[in-house]
Design an enzyme around this catalytic site. Structure first.
Site, short mmCIF file in Angstrom:
data_model
loop_
_atom_site.label_atom_id
_atom_site.label_comp_id
_atom_site.label_asym_id
_atom_site.label_seq_id
_atom_site.Cartn_x
_atom_site.Cartn_y
_atom_site.Cartn_z
N LYS A 54 0.87 -1.13 -0.06
CA LYS A 54 -0.01 -0.02 -0.04
C LYS A 54 0.80 1.37 0.17
CE LYS A 54 -3.76 -2.08 2.30
NZ LYS A 54 -4.32 -2.77 3.55
N GLN A 98 -4.92 -1.44 9.66
CA GLN A 98 -4.77 -2.93 8.98
C GLN A 98 -5.14 -3.80 9.97
OE1 GLN A 98 -3.46 -3.58 5.81
NE2 GLN A 98 -4.33 -5.56 6.39
N ASP A 121 -11.58 2.84 4.28
CA ASP A 121 -11.76 1.50 3.98
C ASP A 121 -13.31 1.15 3.75
OD1 ASP A 121 -9.79 -0.61 3.85
OD2 ASP A 121 -9.50 -0.52 5.95
#
Ligand code: NDP
Length: 289
Positions: A54, A98, A121
């Site tokens: 990422k 995460q 997200d």
């Protein structure tokens, strides 16, 4: 005739290219670059790989990547304090924590602490609610990427039958909401669904998000269907003895019947990070514009 291959790697690369051009357009006008903060707690090897990937792709398209790597024993209070700091930071447009988190940290409390306007997200209940009522929302990256892949085959999905196998909050449910917003007739199948094969065979668009290697073969596919395989399963190849990734579809079999199908790897996977960057840029443009 074998189905057309939906090349997620190439489509993700072209999406990243268009995002890079959008970023360059803003910075050329003197604006700051968009900023994405990624928080990793602990040293889970798969998570480390995702976070590194990422960060690399964020920088490659001209955005700023801010990484916070915290020790596995980090308390929930310490993580929440970091999130508050990132929420208040005007240079940060997207915050991603995460998952999975270590057991002392409640993931729901963490997700709910993220400012919904920076929740790239799309997991915050406010964004989940907005998606469900059809208002502007951050869309979870994997379903957003899957919809891009479907649109690469066919733009107008109105009236098509879509079947999503899997009802998780991160893939199945938001995928179904997106397809409904495209005016598909949507069925969500799951582990209690009866006659799964005939349900799937009604699908003009079949999305498999189960997590079971090669579970769905040609018998589950309507001739000519668009098949999106979200599954990522590591198996030991019986012939070579080596480990490799396979999807939830039995690719070789399903490909004989489908009209278009994503491979694993190289299908949905590469789209997920590209859509994370797309969400971050959308967030930035709301802030800048
Ligand atoms: P979950 O385990 O959260 O959900 C799996 C879903 O599949 C559940 O709804 C479950 O039903 C359903 N299911 C399980 N067994 C069956 C069965 N025999 N028949 C029908 N339905 C069944 O998984 P995720 O949604 O998180 O992930 C799904 C897959 O997608 C995984 O392989 C994951 O690795 C992959 N993935 C890939 C991403 C990418 O970037 N490409 C991103 C995220 C996930 P029930 O609810 O009844 O238990």
């Amino acid at each position: 005739m074998a189905a057309a291959l939906i090349d997620g790697k190439a489509i993700a690369a072209s999406l990243r290219q268009s995002l890079a051009a959008r970023v360059a357009g803003w910075t050329a006008k003197g604006h700051r670059a968009p900023g994405l903060a990624v928080v990793l707690v602990g040293e889970d090897p798969a998570s480390q790989v995702y976070v590194a990937s990422k960060a690399r792709q964020t920088v490659e398209i001209g955005m700023v990547s801010v990484e916070h790597k915290l020790p596995v024993e980090t308390s929930e209070a310490a993580l929440l304090a970091l999130i508050a700091q990132l929420n208040a930071d005007p240079a940060i447009d997207g915050i991603l924590v995460q998952l999975p988190l270590p057991p002392q940290i409640n993931p729901d409390r963490v997700i709910e602490a993220i400012d919904p306007a920076k929740d790239v997200d799309g997991f915050h209940p406010v964004n989940v609610g907005r998606l469900s009522i059809g208002s502007r929302a951050f869309i979870p990256c994997t379903p957003r990427g899957s919809l891009h892949l479907i649109h690469s085959v066919r733009k107008d999905l109105s009236g098509l039958n879509a079947v999503v196998v899997g009802r998780s909050n991160i893939v199945g449910k938001p995928m179904a909401a997106l397809l409904l917003a495209q005016s598909c007739t949507v069925t969500i199948a799951h582990s209690r669904t009866r006659d799964l094969d005939s349900v799937c065979r009604s699908a003009d668009i079949l999305v498999a998000a189960v997590g079971r290697p090669k579970m769905l073969d040609a018998r589950y596919v309507k001739p000519g269907a668009i098949v999106i395989d979200v599954g990522i399963n590591r198996i030991t190849d019986p012939e070579t003895g080596k480990s490799r990734l396979v999807g939830d579809m039995d690719f070789a079999s399903a490909r004989e019947v489908a009209g278009a199908i994503t491979p694993v790897p190289g299908g949905v996977g590469p789209m997920t990070i590209a859509c994370l960057l797309e969400n971050t840029l959308d967030s930035y443009e709301v802030r800048i514009g």
